[in-house]
Design a protein around this motif. Structure first.
Motif, PDB file in Angstrom:
ATOM      1  N   ARG A 235       1.514   7.046  20.031  1.00  0.00           N
ATOM      2  CA  ARG A 235       2.424   6.289  19.158  1.00  0.00           C
ATOM      3  C   ARG A 235       2.156   6.571  17.673  1.00  0.00           C
ATOM      4  N   HIS A 236       0.932   6.952  17.354  1.00  0.00           N
ATOM      5  CA  HIS A 236       0.588   7.247  15.958  1.00  0.00           C
ATOM      6  C   HIS A 236       0.703   8.740  15.617  1.00  0.00           C
ATOM      7  N   ALA A 237       0.923   9.579  16.610  1.00  0.00           N
ATOM      8  CA  ALA A 237       0.961  11.032  16.399  1.00  0.00           C
ATOM      9  C   ALA A 237       1.981  11.487  15.352  1.00  0.00           C
ATOM     10  N   PRO A 238       3.146  10.862  15.230  1.00  0.00           N
ATOM     11  CA  PRO A 238       4.110  11.337  14.225  1.00  0.00           C
ATOM     12  C   PRO A 238       3.655  11.150  12.781  1.00  0.00           C
ATOM     13  N   TYR A 239       2.602  10.374  12.575  1.00  0.00           N
ATOM     14  CA  TYR A 239       2.158  10.060  11.224  1.00  0.00           C
ATOM     15  C   TYR A 239       0.855  10.775  10.910  1.00  0.00           C
ATOM     16  N   LYS A 240       0.732  11.208   9.683  1.00  0.00           N
ATOM     17  CA  LYS A 240      -0.495  11.862   9.223  1.00  0.00           C
ATOM     18  C   LYS A 240      -1.538  10.773   8.974  1.00  0.00           C
ATOM     19  N   VAL A 241      -2.492  10.679   9.898  1.00  0.00           N
ATOM     20  CA  VAL A 241      -3.543   9.667   9.787  1.00  0.00           C
ATOM     21  C   VAL A 241      -4.845  10.400   9.488  1.00  0.00           C
ATOM     22  N   GLY A 242      -5.144  10.495   8.203  1.00  0.00           N
ATOM     23  CA  GLY A 242      -6.356  11.156   7.753  1.00  0.00           C
ATOM     24  C   GLY A 242      -7.369  10.145   7.252  1.00  0.00           C
ATOM     25  N   PRO A 243      -8.460  10.629   6.689  1.00  0.00           N
ATOM     26  CA  PRO A 243      -9.510   9.728   6.211  1.00  0.00           C
ATOM     27  C   PRO A 243      -9.046   8.692   5.190  1.00  0.00           C
ATOM     28  N   LYS A 244      -8.147   9.060   4.291  1.00  0.00           N
ATOM     29  CA  LYS A 244      -7.673   8.083   3.300  1.00  0.00           C
ATOM     30  C   LYS A 244      -6.832   6.990   3.953  1.00  0.00           C
ATOM     31  N   ALA A 245      -5.996   7.373   4.922  1.00  0.00           N
ATOM     32  CA  ALA A 245      -5.195   6.376   5.631  1.00  0.00           C
ATOM     33  C   ALA A 245      -6.100   5.448   6.445  1.00  0.00           C
ATOM     34  N   LYS A 246      -7.092   6.024   7.080  1.00  0.00           N
ATOM     35  CA  LYS A 246      -8.048   5.205   7.834  1.00  0.00           C
ATOM     36  C   LYS A 246      -8.743   4.214   6.904  1.00  0.00           C
ATOM     37  N   ALA A 247      -9.200   4.681   5.768  1.00  0.00           N
ATOM     38  CA  ALA A 247      -9.896   3.808   4.812  1.00  0.00           C
ATOM     39  C   ALA A 247      -8.968   2.701   4.314  1.00  0.00           C
ATOM     40  N   ALA A 248      -7.718   3.028   4.045  1.00  0.00           N
ATOM     41  CA  ALA A 248      -6.759   2.019   3.576  1.00  0.00           C
ATOM     42  C   ALA A 248      -6.494   0.986   4.671  1.00  0.00           C
TER      43      ALA A 248
ATOM     44  N   ASP B  27       0.827  -1.206   0.000  1.00  0.00           N
ATOM     45  CA  ASP B  27       0.000   0.000   0.000  1.00  0.00           C
ATOM     46  C   ASP B  27       0.867   1.265   0.000  1.00  0.00           C
ATOM     47  N   PRO B  28       0.802   2.076  -1.054  1.00  0.00           N
ATOM     48  CA  PRO B  28       1.663   3.261  -1.145  1.00  0.00           C
ATOM     49  C   PRO B  28       1.351   4.338  -0.109  1.00  0.00           C
ATOM     50  N   LEU B  29       0.170   4.338   0.456  1.00  0.00           N
ATOM     51  CA  LEU B  29      -0.191   5.315   1.484  1.00  0.00           C
ATOM     52  C   LEU B  29       0.264   4.855   2.869  1.00  0.00           C
ATOM     53  N   LEU B  30       0.067   3.593   3.181  1.00  0.00           N
ATOM     54  CA  LEU B  30       0.365   3.091   4.527  1.00  0.00           C
ATOM     55  C   LEU B  30       1.811   2.679   4.737  1.00  0.00           C
TER      56      LEU B  30
END
Length: 125
Positions: free
Chosen positions: A73-86, A28-31
């Motif tokens: 632990r996840h704060a350093p990463y940009k976790v937006g709607p697309k990442a959540k969906a993936a 997955d290129p996003l995750l």
């Protein structure tokens, strides 16, 4: 009452779940960029330990890593709607591969959806 961990087959089932999940993440290129190790093995092990402990299995995660502090632990990463969906797409495939009873699948999936929503830290993709 028997824990979900015991009802669905214990460690072996969570091993299958996390292995299948990370097969999807690896492609997955996003995750994939959210995982600092080139080898996803350490991330797979951490998720596996966490899920086992959460669902009534051994407390190895707590002993090795302390409190989960998932949002931190996840704060350093940009976790937006697309990442959540993936994330949910790959987890859905992994959960489906287990062929659990409808009740156990529903209980597990409900938690995973809530956990994915809780990790959102931006609404920008």
């Amino acid at each position: 009452m028997q824990s979900l961990f015991d009802r669905i087959g214990g460690s072996a089932t969570f091993d299958r779940l996390t292995a299948e999940f990370y097969r999807g993440v690896a492609e997955d290129p996003l995750l994939k960029p959210m995982y600092p190790e080139e080898d996803l093995g350490p991330a797979e092990r951490r998720l596996n330990m966490f899920l086992q402990q959460y669902w009534g299995g051994p407390d190895t995660y707590q002993q090795e890593r302390g409190h989960p502090r998932l949002r931190m632990r996840h704060a350093p990463y940009k976790v937006g709607p697309k990442a959540k969906a993936a994330w949910l797409k790959h987890m859905r495939n992994a959960v489906d591969s287990l062929e659990l009873s409808p009740a156990d699948e529903g209980e597990l999936w409900d938690y995973l959806e809530r956990a994915a929503t809780a990790m959102l830290n931006t609404f920008e993709d």
